[in-house]
Design a protein around this motif. Structure first.
Motif, short mmCIF file in Angstrom:
data_model
loop_
_atom_site.label_atom_id
_atom_site.label_comp_id
_atom_site.label_asym_id
_atom_site.label_seq_id
_atom_site.Cartn_x
_atom_site.Cartn_y
_atom_site.Cartn_z
N THR A 235 0.96 -1.12 0.17
CA THR A 235 0.07 -0.11 0.13
C THR A 235 0.88 1.01 -0.01
O THR A 235 1.81 1.26 0.82
CB THR A 235 -0.97 0.26 1.14
OG1 THR A 235 -1.53 -1.46 1.35
CG2 THR A 235 -1.83 1.27 1.15
N ASN A 236 0.49 2.19 -0.97
CA ASN A 236 1.19 3.29 -0.79
C ASN A 236 0.59 4.16 0.22
O ASN A 236 -0.64 4.78 0.16
CB ASN A 236 1.05 4.10 -2.28
CG ASN A 236 1.85 3.39 -3.47
OD1 ASN A 236 3.11 2.88 -3.05
ND2 ASN A 236 1.20 3.42 -4.54
N ALA A 237 1.75 5.05 0.95
CA ALA A 237 1.09 5.88 2.25
C ALA A 237 0.96 7.22 1.15
O ALA A 237 -0.04 8.01 1.58
CB ALA A 237 1.98 6.17 3.22
N ILE A 238 1.76 7.67 0.35
CA ILE A 238 1.42 8.77 -0.49
C ILE A 238 1.77 8.50 -1.79
O ILE A 238 2.54 7.69 -2.40
CB ILE A 238 2.59 9.86 -0.08
CG1 ILE A 238 2.72 10.02 1.35
CG2 ILE A 238 2.36 11.15 -0.79
CD1 ILE A 238 3.79 11.09 1.85
N GLU A 239 0.78 9.16 -2.83
CA GLU A 239 0.99 9.38 -4.17
C GLU A 239 1.12 10.74 -4.79
O GLU A 239 0.17 11.51 -4.85
CB GLU A 239 -0.07 8.49 -4.91
CG GLU A 239 -0.42 7.10 -4.27
CD GLU A 239 -1.62 6.22 -4.69
OE1 GLU A 239 -1.95 6.72 -5.93
OE2 GLU A 239 -1.93 5.08 -4.41
N VAL A 240 2.12 11.02 -5.22
CA VAL A 240 2.48 12.38 -5.64
C VAL A 240 2.45 12.21 -7.26
O VAL A 240 3.36 11.70 -7.90
CB VAL A 240 3.78 13.02 -5.31
CG1 VAL A 240 3.87 14.37 -5.82
CG2 VAL A 240 3.72 13.24 -3.58
N SER A 241 1.52 13.17 -7.91
CA SER A 241 1.43 12.88 -9.48
C SER A 241 1.64 14.43 -10.05
O SER A 241 0.64 15.12 -10.01
CB SER A 241 0.06 12.36 -9.80
OG SER A 241 -0.15 11.01 -9.09
N HIS A 242 2.62 14.49 -10.82
CA HIS A 242 2.65 15.69 -11.70
C HIS A 242 2.65 16.83 -10.81
O HIS A 242 2.01 17.98 -11.45
CB HIS A 242 1.58 15.68 -12.79
CG HIS A 242 1.82 14.49 -13.70
ND1 HIS A 242 2.97 14.28 -14.47
CD2 HIS A 242 1.30 13.30 -13.75
CE1 HIS A 242 2.95 13.21 -15.09
NE2 HIS A 242 1.67 12.72 -14.79
N LEU A 243 3.24 17.12 -9.52
CA LEU A 243 3.20 18.29 -8.71
C LEU A 243 3.79 19.47 -9.28
O LEU A 243 5.12 19.23 -9.53
CB LEU A 243 3.37 17.69 -7.27
CG LEU A 243 2.95 18.70 -6.21
CD1 LEU A 243 1.46 18.37 -6.10
CD2 LEU A 243 3.47 18.02 -4.82
N THR A 244 3.40 20.47 -9.17
CA THR A 244 3.92 21.70 -9.75
C THR A 244 3.33 22.85 -8.95
O THR A 244 2.34 22.78 -8.56
CB THR A 244 3.55 22.04 -11.32
OG1 THR A 244 4.08 20.82 -12.03
CG2 THR A 244 4.19 23.25 -11.79
N LYS A 245 4.52 23.85 -8.56
CA LYS A 245 4.11 24.92 -8.08
C LYS A 245 4.96 26.17 -8.45
O LYS A 245 6.32 26.11 -8.52
CB LYS A 245 4.36 24.74 -6.36
CG LYS A 245 4.15 26.06 -5.46
CD LYS A 245 2.52 26.47 -5.60
CE LYS A 245 2.10 27.72 -4.96
NZ LYS A 245 0.82 27.96 -5.01
#
Length: 311
Positions: free
Chosen positions: A4-14
């Motif tokens: 199980t993934n605790a976190i999934e980060v997808s294409h994050l941009t700031k």
């Protein structure tokens, strides 16, 4: 068995104005691991962490905490993690016990349960003897331990640690490392940003290197170190007239060119298994050596290799 993934980060941009602080990064953090975010100052790692913890809204991309979108289900996502920053969020004008009681009540615990949880955390973080002292009398390490205790009041399964040992002396840093290992042994997932490469090497199961807002490389510390270019071998040739013969022998045995500084030779081993045949060949050639050192790449080497001078 599915992890199980605790976190999934997808294409994050700031973006901040025209400046792109975080540029289309994607990665997953597995449940139960320590995940390190490394990068030079200003690389974007803290900005990424602030978006992951809902303190900053991304321009685009998505973060999921245990499957819950941090934008669509922000309140639920926030209830699933604890956050400890670089600077203590506690009130320095009151005691550790009072701080823990206040934060316990703010987290919805009854007075009885808040008192019980406060005692548990004071004991767990070795703060019992100083529990009723003003925080103005606390050392940096004690305040950092208290800040971590506050973030663990609700026993979150996921803990974000933003440079938790910055400014601490070596002994207190080591104590914090032990605390982090203890949390992991109890099943917590840790996301750690740090400026100390030895800290990431000691604690992290996997490391993501961020530079100029981009995800440069991700892998275990061992995988990253292996990509730098092998194991460094260095030795001195006792007789100066044998240096040339030693250089030729290294080339024949390893297929590499040795760097020469006086009578000292340095080269890389693709594998530690190459060392014994080389030493046997040197002995058979009657080339006497001394001061031999074998050094594996460090995360410092990885960091320099991946970030320095790259735009």
């Amino acid at each position: 068995m599915t992890v199980t993934n605790a976190i999934e980060v997808s294409h994050l941009t700031k973006k901040f104005g025209d400046k792109i602080a975080v540029n289309d990064i994607s990665f997953n953090v597995k449940q139960g691991e320590v995940f390190g975010l490394l990068g030079p100052n200003g690389a974007g790692k803290t900005t990424a962490l602030r978006m992951m913890t809902t303190l900053l809204k991304p321009n685009s991309g998505q973060v999921k905490i245990f499957g819950h979108d941090t934008i669509e289900e922000g309140r639920l996502a926030r209830s699933m993690f604890g956050l400890t920053g670089q600077y203590a969020s506690v009130d320095e004008d009151i005691s550790a016990r009072e701080n823990l009681m206040i934060f316990s009540r703010l987290n919805g615990l009854s007075r009885v349960n808040a008192k019980q949880r406060t005692e548990e955390l004071l004991t767990e973080f070795s703060l019992v003897n100083s529990a009723d002292k003003s925080l103005k009398n606390f050392s940096g390490g004690m305040r950092r331990r208290l800040d971590l205790a506050v973030s663990l009041i609700t026993r979150p399964a996921l803990i974000f640690l933003d440079e938790p040992t910055t400014g601490l002396d070596p002994r207190t840093r080591t104590q914090m490392w032990e605390t982090i290992r203890k949390l992991v042994s109890h099943g917590s997932t840790i996301v750690l940003t740090t400026q100390y490469l030895d800290e990431a090497d000691q604690l992290a199961d996997r490391v993501a290197v961020i530079d100029h807002g981009k995800l440069v490389k991700i892998g275990t510390p061992l995988e990253l170190k292996q990509q730098v270019g092998g194991i460094n071998l260095s030795f001195s040739v006792t007789e100066v007239q044998q240096v040339k013969a030693a250089v030729k022998l290294v080339a024949d045995q390893l297929g590499t060119t040795a760097q020469i500084l006086g009578q000292r030779l340095s080269t890389n081993l693709a594998s530690i298994d190459q060392l014994t045949p080389l030493l046997i060949a040197l002995k058979q050639a009657k080339i006497v050596i001394n001061s031999l050192t074998v050094q594996e790449p460090s995360l410092d080497d990885v960091f320099m290799n991946l970030t320095v001078g790259k735009n």
